[in-house]
Design an enzyme around this catalytic site. Structure first.
Site, PDB file in Angstrom:
ATOM      1  N   ASP A   8       0.807  -1.466  -0.281  1.00 47.78           N
ATOM      2  CA  ASP A   8       0.028  -0.141  -0.194  1.00 47.78           C
ATOM      3  C   ASP A   8       0.949   1.257   0.148  1.00 47.78           C
ATOM      4  O   ASP A   8       2.187   1.165  -0.316  1.00 47.78           O
ATOM      5  CB  ASP A   8      -1.456   0.085   0.726  1.00 47.78           C
ATOM      6  CG  ASP A   8      -1.972   0.777   0.823  1.00 47.78           C
ATOM      7  OD1 ASP A   8      -2.772   0.817   0.482  1.00 47.78           O
ATOM      8  OD2 ASP A   8      -3.090   0.591   1.811  1.00 47.78           O
ATOM      9  N   GLU A  10      -0.313   4.640   2.202  1.00 45.69           N
ATOM     10  CA  GLU A  10       0.072   5.482   2.710  1.00 45.69           C
ATOM     11  C   GLU A  10       0.791   5.087   3.718  1.00 45.69           C
ATOM     12  O   GLU A  10       1.224   5.880   5.032  1.00 45.69           O
ATOM     13  CB  GLU A  10      -1.457   5.347   3.282  1.00 45.69           C
ATOM     14  CG  GLU A  10      -2.669   5.923   2.594  1.00 45.69           C
ATOM     15  CD  GLU A  10      -3.063   4.808   1.359  1.00 45.69           C
ATOM     16  OE1 GLU A  10      -4.484   5.592   1.008  1.00 45.69           O
ATOM     17  OE2 GLU A  10      -2.569   3.355   1.794  1.00 45.69           O
ATOM     18  N   HIS A  60      -2.646   0.138  -3.697  1.00 49.41           N
ATOM     19  CA  HIS A  60      -2.959   0.992  -3.603  1.00 49.41           C
ATOM     20  C   HIS A  60      -4.334   1.727  -4.480  1.00 49.41           C
ATOM     21  O   HIS A  60      -3.792   1.842  -5.657  1.00 49.41           O
ATOM     22  CB  HIS A  60      -1.787   2.224  -3.081  1.00 49.41           C
ATOM     23  CG  HIS A  60      -2.644   3.263  -2.821  1.00 49.41           C
ATOM     24  ND1 HIS A  60      -3.158   4.020  -2.100  1.00 49.41           N
ATOM     25  CD2 HIS A  60      -1.815   4.508  -3.666  1.00 49.41           C
ATOM     26  CE1 HIS A  60      -3.535   5.243  -1.724  1.00 49.41           C
ATOM     27  NE2 HIS A  60      -2.717   6.278  -2.769  1.00 49.41           N
ATOM     28  N   HIS A 104      -1.314   0.602   7.200  1.00 45.88           N
ATOM     29  CA  HIS A 104      -2.246   1.885   7.553  1.00 45.88           C
ATOM     30  C   HIS A 104      -3.193   1.717   8.487  1.00 45.88           C
ATOM     31  O   HIS A 104      -3.382   1.015   8.453  1.00 45.88           O
ATOM     32  CB  HIS A 104      -2.309   3.317   6.463  1.00 45.88           C
ATOM     33  CG  HIS A 104      -3.741   3.150   6.103  1.00 45.88           C
ATOM     34  ND1 HIS A 104      -4.532   2.370   6.039  1.00 45.88           N
ATOM     35  CD2 HIS A 104      -3.493   2.322   4.697  1.00 45.88           C
ATOM     36  CE1 HIS A 104      -5.762   2.195   5.226  1.00 45.88           C
ATOM     37  NE2 HIS A 104      -4.586   1.854   4.836  1.00 45.88           N
ATOM     38  N   HIS A 115      -7.492   4.587   7.140  1.00 45.13           N
ATOM     39  CA  HIS A 115      -8.761   4.553   6.742  1.00 45.13           C
ATOM     40  C   HIS A 115      -8.843   2.925   5.981  1.00 45.13           C
ATOM     41  O   HIS A 115      -7.931   2.692   6.414  1.00 45.13           O
ATOM     42  CB  HIS A 115      -9.086   5.047   5.178  1.00 45.13           C
ATOM     43  CG  HIS A 115      -8.130   4.157   3.666  1.00 45.13           C
ATOM     44  ND1 HIS A 115      -7.010   5.410   4.373  1.00 45.13           N
ATOM     45  CD2 HIS A 115      -8.280   3.745   3.201  1.00 45.13           C
ATOM     46  CE1 HIS A 115      -6.109   4.827   2.732  1.00 45.13           C
ATOM     47  NE2 HIS A 115      -7.115   3.503   2.618  1.00 45.13           N
ATOM     48  N   GLU A 133      -7.862  -2.532   7.340  1.00 46.83           N
ATOM     49  CA  GLU A 133      -7.153  -3.975   6.192  1.00 46.83           C
ATOM     50  C   GLU A 133      -6.358  -4.726   6.038  1.00 46.83           C
ATOM     51  O   GLU A 133      -6.231  -5.903   5.957  1.00 46.83           O
ATOM     52  CB  GLU A 133      -6.879  -2.743   4.813  1.00 46.83           C
ATOM     53  CG  GLU A 133      -7.459  -1.858   4.368  1.00 46.83           C
ATOM     54  CD  GLU A 133      -6.770  -0.714   3.651  1.00 46.83           C
ATOM     55  OE1 GLU A 133      -7.609   0.624   3.202  1.00 46.83           O
ATOM     56  OE2 GLU A 133      -5.578  -0.567   3.553  1.00 46.83           O
TER      57      GLU A 133
END
Length: 281
Positions: A8, A10, A60, A104, A115, A133
């Site tokens: 990802d 972030e 991402h 994240h 998020h 996630e």
């Protein structure tokens, strides 16, 4: 050993703002470089530890963020979207360990750019607990018998991984100072840390076990807008609990990620179709 890596953006060192993670932002091209370099560090670490093959999934946004000509040529790249298994697409029983890079914290929790899959969700809960996630993707890995060996990102997601994934190696490349603020390692130092951590995770993979899959998988989503919840409640088996909250039970982790994908897709459609506010005087 075949190694699977989900990357990802972030949670990459040096990344903290929305401008960096959104295609078209002034900071996005530099973020692509940082993401590619940190992925390479994980790939190198896996091969340092004797990996036979490495598959990397771009996880991402639109899932086509890597500078592909700069990615370690020994790795295979899974790119583009939509993908049936989303951030864990391509994982299978042939993989000995999963590495989660640049991850994240969950929506509704502290952390840099925190998020859960989509900004249309305020939060996601599995049972009565907010989930990230990483935790959802770990369940999908577990469905294939694959343990999570590494999580990298900010201090918030690394602390969560230590609690949720027994035996996991973590690499904290930055400390959350706010939603869009971070205290980061220099990219080269972060990459060295990720490389060493990936090597350790692959070396120790034989001692790891997949996370336990709960007997019941009940997903509850808090949506940002009521029209998204209204649309999400149309999924067979879903129940709308209040104006912005919908819940649904599924049978397995693959169905869980499928439900999440359907819900954030319907939320996007609902957001685009919203009528402007009408001021009645």
């Amino acid at each position: 050993m075949d190694v699977y890596i989900s990357v990802d953006m972030e949670g990459i060192s040096g990344i903290a703002t929305v401008d960096q993670i959104a295609r078209g932002g002034h900071g996005y091209p530099r973020a692509q470089q940082l993401m590619t370099a940190e992925a390479n560090a994980a790939i190198e670490g896996a091969f340092d530890a004797g990996a036979d093959s490495v598959a990397v999934n771009d996880s991402h946004g639109t899932m086509d963020n890597f500078l592909q000509d700069r990615l370690d040529e020994r790795a295979r790249l899974i790119t583009g979207s939509p993908k049936a298994q989303c951030m864990a697409h391509g994982i299978g029983g042939d993989h000995g360990v999963a590495l989660f890079v640049g991850y994240h914290a969950a929506g509704g929790c502290p952390g840099v750019l925190a998020h859960s899959f989509s900004s249309f969700f305020a939060w996601l809960k599995l049972g009565d607990r907010i989930v990230s996630e990483a935790e959802i993707n770990a369940l999908l890995a577990a469905e294939h018998g694959v343990p999570v060996g590494l999580v990298t990102g900010d201090d918030q997601i690394c602390a969560l991984a230590q609690r949720r994934f027994p035996g996991v190696v973590t690499a904290t490349v930055k400390r959350a100072e706010g939603y869009t603020a971070a205290d980061s390692l220099h990219p080269r130092r972060a990459q060295a840390l990720v490389r060493a951590a990936a090597a350790e995770a692959v070396k120790n993979a034989g001692a790891l076990r997949p996370v336990a899959i709960p007997d019941r998988l009940v997903l509850t989503a808090g949506f940002q807008i009521p029209t998204a919840a209204e649309s999400a409640a149309d999924v067979p088996g879903a129940v709308r609990l209040d104006e912005t909250t919908v819940t649904c039970e599924v049978s397995d982790p693959s169905s869980l990620i499928g439900l999440i994908r359907v819900w954030y897709s319907t939320a996007a459609l609902a957001a685009r179709s919203r009528l402007p506010m009408i001021d009645v005087r």
